[in-house]
Motif scaffolding. Structure first.
Motif, PDB file in Angstrom:
ATOM      1  N   HIS A  96     -22.533 -57.318  22.139  1.00  0.00           N
ATOM      2  CA  HIS A  96     -21.831 -56.195  21.725  1.00  0.00           C
ATOM      3  C   HIS A  96     -22.559 -56.071  21.117  1.00  0.00           C
ATOM      4  O   HIS A  96     -22.674 -54.505  20.744  1.00  0.00           O
ATOM      5  CB  HIS A  96     -20.869 -57.113  21.070  1.00  0.00           C
ATOM      6  N   SER A 140     -25.255 -53.493  22.251  1.00  0.00           N
ATOM      7  CA  SER A 140     -24.366 -52.184  23.289  1.00  0.00           C
ATOM      8  C   SER A 140     -24.496 -51.075  22.415  1.00  0.00           C
ATOM      9  O   SER A 140     -25.003 -50.372  22.098  1.00  0.00           O
ATOM     10  CB  SER A 140     -23.356 -52.966  23.670  1.00  0.00           C
ATOM     11  N   LEU A 148     -21.261 -62.952  19.283  1.00  0.00           N
ATOM     12  CA  LEU A 148     -21.193 -61.752  20.460  1.00  0.00           C
ATOM     13  C   LEU A 148     -22.723 -60.747  20.336  1.00  0.00           C
ATOM     14  O   LEU A 148     -22.198 -59.576  20.544  1.00  0.00           O
ATOM     15  CB  LEU A 148     -19.536 -60.324  20.125  1.00  0.00           C
ATOM     16  N   ALA A 157     -20.480 -58.195  15.154  1.00  0.00           N
ATOM     17  CA  ALA A 157     -20.919 -58.586  15.935  1.00  0.00           C
ATOM     18  C   ALA A 157     -21.740 -60.244  16.178  1.00  0.00           C
ATOM     19  O   ALA A 157     -21.599 -61.116  16.615  1.00  0.00           O
ATOM     20  CB  ALA A 157     -21.685 -57.474  16.963  1.00  0.00           C
TER      21      ALA A 157
END
Length: 416
Positions: free
Chosen positions: A405, A408, A402, A397
């Motif tokens: 991402h 998370s 990202l 990620a």
């Protein structure tokens, strides 16, 4: 033709001629679909009156019962026989869910979930088509099935209605063409629309795709390619060519052979055979516009030609069919040997007759139970599972930029 080095290119030019002619005036179809999407029943009635002189979209229960009562018992028995065979074969296509648990106790599942509602288009007087479409839908578990079937000369078709009753279809509408497809999408509001039809129907399906689903193939005018040799009975070839040509002026019939005598005999006898056909004008137009005879000089050329055509139906009516069958990978269905008449598969062999046309057999299959299923992945990760596989995912990620991402994933991992 195949003596030329560029015979495949020559073949494609001929095939493209038919495919191009099938590209009808899309403006009228686009207009019909847009109008019905916006004005619903009012627009639908307008087009049904204009194109079919039809003023009653939903037939009464009494009219349906009366039509069914008029059906000859022998037709009912033939339908019942076909139903049993189609049901038996398609029942073997039932799908199985997948479940996988890894060494970290992560559980991954792949489940087949039936589509909630399906609209089925059945042209004119084709009860066999309704059987072919509804039986796999029922096996898949579709709860709501909506039938649309145009009237013939202002009359309901008793055989189609008999099948609808047999299969417990409660929503039946008398309408056809592009307006019927638009109605299924925007008035009946089904999730997916299937069923073969003419060029207008096929084009309307492409117009509504995205708002609803359609088959994963082009289900247009019918096609057959026949491979024959010096041992093939000429009458079998003639009847198969003409039998497919009588479907529609846009149907395509192709003969592939090494045998010049067979070619000469076909050319000589086909007109005489057509004269005995009730649908002579339709068949003649089909053969004149889309019929082909291709002379080949080797088994490899046979294979190359068939795979390029990607026919809806293929009849391998040759003495040694084993030489070519394993090398053919583009066809909707393949009828092997002299007794496997393609026409029979339209009715009660058990396989499905809704098959890819216009070369779409290169990337799609005929109608089957899976057509009525969605596939959903279910993921249940363990505490240890996300900690172990999450670290590698975070690396990827962050590499892809990202960061959300990565964050998370980190929020679920236990902090040391």
């Amino acid at each position: 033709m195949v003596k030329k080095k560029n015979y495949i290119s020559q073949l494609n030019l001929l095939l493209e001629k038919r495919r191009s002619s099938a590209r009808i005036n899309t403006n009228i179809v686009t207009k019909i679909v847009s109008d019905i999407k916006k004005h619903k029943v009012k627009a639908l009635l307008k087009y049904e009156k204009r194109f079919s002189n039809n003023r009653q979209i939903k037939p009464s229960k009494e009219k349906i019962r009366k039509a069914i009562r008029s059906l000859e018992p022998k037709i009912k028995k033939a339908i019942d026989f076909a139903y049993k065979r189609i049901l038996k074969f398609h029942s073997k296509q039932k799908t199985k869910n997948i479940k996988y648990i890894d060494n970290l106790n992560n559980k991954l599942e792949y489940k087949f979930v039936p589509i909630e509602s399906v609209g089925i288009y059945v042209p004119a007087n084709l009860p066999s088509t309704l059987l072919m479409n509804v039986i796999p839908a029922k096996i898949a578990g579709v709860k709501r099935i909506v039938l649309v079937n145009p009237k013939i000369n202002g009359k309901l078709n008793p055989a189609v209605l008999y099948v609808a009753k047999k299969l417990n279809i409660n929503e039946v509408y008398s309408m056809g063409g592009a307006q019927a497809i638009a109605s299924l999408a925007y008035i009946q509001k089904v999730n997916k629309i299937i069923g073969p039809g003419n060029n207008y129907v096929a084009r309307a399906k492409r117009e509504i795709f995205g708002d609803v689903g359609i088959e994963g193939m082009v289900a247009g005018p019918s096609e057959i390619s026949i491979v024959a040799d010096k041992f093939t009975n000429i009458n079998e070839v003639l009847t198969s060519l003409i039998g497919q040509a009588e479907h529609d002026p846009n149907s395509q019939c192709i003969l592939i052979t090494k045998d010049q005598k067979l070619i000469d005999s076909i050319k000589k006898l086909i007109s005489k055979k057509l004269n005995r056909l009730p649908r002579k004008k339709i068949a003649e137009k089909s053969l004149k516009n889309n019929g082909l005879i291709i002379k080949v000089y080797s088994d490899q050329q046979i294979v190359n030609v068939i795979n390029e055509i990607a026919p809806e139906h293929l009849e391998a009516n040759i003495h040694n069919f084993k030489k070519i069958i394993k090398k053919i990978y583009n066809a909707g269905s393949i009828c092997i040997g002299r007794y496997s008449a393609m026409a029979l598969t339209d009715y009660n062999v058990g396989t499905n007759h809704v098959l890819p046309t216009f070369g779409s057999a290169r990337f799609s299959s005929g109608l089957n139970v899976s057509e009525f299923n969605k596939k959903i992945s279910y993921i249940t990760l363990s505490k240890k599972g996300i900690e172990v596989i999450g670290k590698k995912a975070i690396t990827l990620a962050e590499y892809e930029g990202l960061i959300g991402h990565a964050q998370s994933i980190k929020s679920r991992i236990r902090r040391e």
